[in-house]
Design a protein around this motif. Sequence first.
Motif, PDB file in Angstrom:
ATOM      1  N   ASP A 292       0.950  -1.149  -0.146  1.00  0.00           N
ATOM      2  CA  ASP A 292      -0.200  -0.043  -0.128  1.00  0.00           C
ATOM      3  C   ASP A 292       0.747   1.432   0.051  1.00  0.00           C
ATOM      4  OD1 ASP A 292      -2.940  -1.102   0.477  1.00  0.00           O
ATOM      5  OD2 ASP A 292      -1.720  -1.967   2.133  1.00  0.00           O
ATOM      6  N   ILE A 293       2.135   1.358   0.616  1.00  0.00           N
ATOM      7  CA  ILE A 293       2.853   2.463   0.937  1.00  0.00           C
ATOM      8  C   ILE A 293       4.303   2.031   0.777  1.00  0.00           C
ATOM      9  CG2 ILE A 293       3.414   4.113   2.523  1.00  0.00           C
ATOM     10  CD1 ILE A 293       0.855   3.791   3.769  1.00  0.00           C
ATOM     11  N   VAL A 294       4.992   3.092   0.066  1.00  0.00           N
ATOM     12  CA  VAL A 294       6.462   2.607  -0.052  1.00  0.00           C
ATOM     13  C   VAL A 294       7.101   3.644   0.774  1.00  0.00           C
ATOM     14  CG1 VAL A 294       8.549   2.903  -1.598  1.00  0.00           C
ATOM     15  CG2 VAL A 294       6.324   1.827  -2.472  1.00  0.00           C
ATOM     16  N   ILE A 295       8.099   3.197   1.411  1.00  0.00           N
ATOM     17  CA  ILE A 295       8.989   4.083   2.375  1.00  0.00           C
ATOM     18  C   ILE A 295      10.142   4.408   1.600  1.00  0.00           C
ATOM     19  CG2 ILE A 295       9.899   4.574   4.549  1.00  0.00           C
ATOM     20  CD1 ILE A 295       8.029   2.526   5.762  1.00  0.00           C
ATOM     21  N   VAL A 296      10.620   5.790   1.481  1.00  0.00           N
ATOM     22  CA  VAL A 296      11.838   6.154   0.732  1.00  0.00           C
ATOM     23  C   VAL A 296      12.645   6.784   1.866  1.00  0.00           C
ATOM     24  CG1 VAL A 296      12.703   7.174  -1.086  1.00  0.00           C
ATOM     25  CG2 VAL A 296      10.197   6.138  -1.318  1.00  0.00           C
ATOM     26  N   THR A 297      13.952   5.933   1.875  1.00  0.00           N
ATOM     27  CA  THR A 297      14.934   6.361   2.469  1.00  0.00           C
ATOM     28  C   THR A 297      16.362   6.365   2.090  1.00  0.00           C
ATOM     29  OG1 THR A 297      14.991   4.468   3.864  1.00  0.00           O
ATOM     30  CG2 THR A 297      13.790   6.035   4.899  1.00  0.00           C
ATOM     31  N   SER A 298      16.219   6.354   0.773  1.00  0.00           N
ATOM     32  CA  SER A 298      17.497   6.204  -0.088  1.00  0.00           C
ATOM     33  C   SER A 298      18.112   7.657  -0.022  1.00  0.00           C
ATOM     34  CB  SER A 298      17.143   5.955  -1.558  1.00  0.00           C
ATOM     35  OG  SER A 298      16.263   6.877  -2.044  1.00  0.00           O
ATOM     36  N   VAL A 299      19.381   7.584  -0.901  1.00  0.00           N
ATOM     37  CA  VAL A 299      19.841   8.791  -0.962  1.00  0.00           C
ATOM     38  C   VAL A 299      19.229   9.929  -1.508  1.00  0.00           C
ATOM     39  CG1 VAL A 299      22.100   9.867  -2.108  1.00  0.00           C
ATOM     40  CG2 VAL A 299      22.414   7.702  -1.268  1.00  0.00           C
ATOM     41  N   ASP A 300      19.377  11.260  -1.142  1.00  0.00           N
ATOM     42  CA  ASP A 300      18.301  12.484  -1.355  1.00  0.00           C
ATOM     43  C   ASP A 300      18.129  12.401  -2.827  1.00  0.00           C
ATOM     44  OD1 ASP A 300      18.416  12.670   1.303  1.00  0.00           O
ATOM     45  OD2 ASP A 300      19.462  14.551   1.349  1.00  0.00           O
ATOM     46  N   ARG A 301      19.067  12.458  -3.568  1.00  0.00           N
ATOM     47  CA  ARG A 301      19.138  12.609  -4.897  1.00  0.00           C
ATOM     48  C   ARG A 301      18.256  11.609  -5.703  1.00  0.00           C
ATOM     49  NH1 ARG A 301      22.438   9.048  -7.543  1.00  0.00           N
ATOM     50  NH2 ARG A 301      24.376   8.407  -6.530  1.00  0.00           N
TER      51      ARG A 301
ATOM     52  N   LEU B 272       2.864   3.157  -9.972  1.00  0.00           N
ATOM     53  CA  LEU B 272       2.495   1.823  -9.533  1.00  0.00           C
ATOM     54  C   LEU B 272       1.481   1.696  -8.713  1.00  0.00           C
ATOM     55  CD1 LEU B 272       6.182   0.177  -9.930  1.00  0.00           C
ATOM     56  CD2 LEU B 272       4.352   0.158 -11.644  1.00  0.00           C
ATOM     57  N   GLY B 273       0.923   2.744  -8.395  1.00  0.00           N
ATOM     58  CA  GLY B 273      -0.306   2.636  -7.414  1.00  0.00           C
ATOM     59  C   GLY B 273      -0.299   2.431  -5.987  1.00  0.00           C
ATOM     60  N   CYS B 274       0.973   3.223  -5.373  1.00  0.00           N
ATOM     61  CA  CYS B 274       1.379   3.384  -3.980  1.00  0.00           C
ATOM     62  C   CYS B 274       1.250   4.658  -3.607  1.00  0.00           C
ATOM     63  CB  CYS B 274       2.605   2.508  -3.715  1.00  0.00           C
ATOM     64  SG  CYS B 274       2.944   0.741  -4.259  1.00  0.00           S
ATOM     65  N   ASP B 275       1.033   4.757  -2.350  1.00  0.00           N
ATOM     66  CA  ASP B 275       1.304   6.108  -1.521  1.00  0.00           C
ATOM     67  C   ASP B 275       2.544   5.954  -1.115  1.00  0.00           C
ATOM     68  OD1 ASP B 275      -1.465   7.146  -1.985  1.00  0.00           O
ATOM     69  OD2 ASP B 275      -1.948   6.032  -0.117  1.00  0.00           O
ATOM     70  N   VAL B 276       2.997   7.127  -0.575  1.00  0.00           N
ATOM     71  CA  VAL B 276       4.484   7.264  -0.341  1.00  0.00           C
ATOM     72  C   VAL B 276       4.871   7.977   0.981  1.00  0.00           C
ATOM     73  CG1 VAL B 276       6.730   8.258  -1.020  1.00  0.00           C
ATOM     74  CG2 VAL B 276       5.299   7.289  -2.659  1.00  0.00           C
ATOM     75  N   ILE B 277       5.700   7.419   1.702  1.00  0.00           N
ATOM     76  CA  ILE B 277       6.225   8.251   3.160  1.00  0.00           C
ATOM     77  C   ILE B 277       7.617   8.402   2.599  1.00  0.00           C
ATOM     78  CG2 ILE B 277       7.040   8.086   5.295  1.00  0.00           C
ATOM     79  CD1 ILE B 277       4.450   6.055   5.935  1.00  0.00           C
ATOM     80  N   THR B 278       8.193   9.595   2.663  1.00  0.00           N
ATOM     81  CA  THR B 278       9.518   9.970   2.454  1.00  0.00           C
ATOM     82  C   THR B 278      10.234  10.577   3.496  1.00  0.00           C
ATOM     83  OG1 THR B 278      11.088  10.953   0.694  1.00  0.00           O
ATOM     84  CG2 THR B 278       9.041  12.066   1.128  1.00  0.00           C
ATOM     85  N   GLU B 279      11.406  10.202   3.521  1.00  0.00           N
ATOM     86  CA  GLU B 279      12.435  10.915   4.665  1.00  0.00           C
ATOM     87  C   GLU B 279      12.456  12.288   3.921  1.00  0.00           C
ATOM     88  OE1 GLU B 279      14.826  11.879   7.609  1.00  0.00           O
ATOM     89  OE2 GLU B 279      13.598  10.046   7.507  1.00  0.00           O
ATOM     90  N   LYS B 280      12.924  13.090   4.719  1.00  0.00           N
ATOM     91  CA  LYS B 280      13.362  14.817   4.340  1.00  0.00           C
ATOM     92  C   LYS B 280      14.826  14.655   3.748  1.00  0.00           C
ATOM     93  CE  LYS B 280      16.460  15.536   7.378  1.00  0.00           C
ATOM     94  NZ  LYS B 280      17.500  15.794   7.172  1.00  0.00           N
TER      95      LYS B 280
END
Length: 432
Positions: free
Chosen positions: A76-85, A97-105
Amino acid sequence: MKKKYVLIGTGGRAEFYYGAIVSDFQETCELVAFSDINQIRLDYANKLLQDKYGVAAINTYTADRFDEMIETEKPDIVIVTSVDRTHHRYIIRAMELGCDVITEKPMTIDAEKTQAIIDAIERTGQSVRVTFNYRYAPHNTKIRELIRDGVIGQVNSVHFEWALDTQHGGADYFRRWHRDKRNSGGLLVHKSTHHFDLVNFWLDTEPDVVYATGGLRFYGRENAEERGGVTDFYERAYGSDYAKEDPFAIDLEANDHLKSLYLDAEKEDGYHRDQSVFSDGISIEDTLGVNVTYKNKAILTYSLNAYLPWEGFQIAFNGTKGRIEVQVREQSYINSGGEKSDEGKLDEKTIRVLPMFGEPYEVEVEAKEGGHGGGDPDLLNDLFGVPAEDEFKRAASHIDGAVSILTGIAGNKSLATGQAVKVDELVDLKRK
């Protein structure tokens, strides 16, 4: 029904999220997969799940198999904590692809990538949450309450000084991938996004015009000889006798977590977590000053220095009925997995109100357990639990994420051109 989560980018910040899901939010969340460019780091994340949290290992996918992960795991949700760029790449593709996202600042690092994210939200109808844990810190919430309630009237000016020390937020940014501005957007984007978001949150407004100045004044090879005690040049601490005498060096072998997360994994991607802060290749600034005019006509003078004896901030709000003075000194630690130390601990938070006509007084702030003064548990509950009603509306949307980084992006443009920058000219936020 439980929501299914996958996480992309299993570096130092990732465990903050996946550790919470598998320990405190098992009733509402299910973590189903990890993704990263580095399989060794993926395997270590799974080891932590098993050894530290006592849960079963989950499926892993190298980053080039991101689409396959989404199609197979159906999160349902992708958490993004990769390198900022790379944030924008995974944020946009997850939504497609149909997911909501939580991203690190920070949400991303420049105007073009910000616009691409905004356009993707408009196109897909999916949502993006940005994790601003500083909003949830009790003292920062209290500042918002005081200003909202008119304790000092209309705020006309803010002086905000952020200090980064030579252990955590200061030197460590110059050891890591953040030192390359192409990766992080520099400290005005990567770090100051927290601070600019706080001002937006406190004053309930947005930036209008930004002017910035600054440069690399302390770190970098060009400054090494002036620092004293750093007379021998080295590229990285591991394997260097010179580094043993350098108080700015970090010993990855001395910390089992950092060793497993970075030193053992570098043979796969070549990333060195322990670069010398006085080596070549640093393209970010360590000394910064910013002037901002806001849409409500308030002005901000902001400074950030990344080599000071303590970490935290001092801020003054000047209003039509008085002044609020705040000092927050934070305990230092090595970011991304290091242990906090009590040595030289400075952990103080004071809020002082000075009425125009009346006696000054200090404002009590309820102490809470957890990181960032007790704010982290509230943020995590907002993300993964059952959110409580919040009169301060601390949950940050993609608009909040964009507006916070646009101050830093405008600052970077101003640094490059020497001119003031109109924020609204950078990105079309497509407000409804």
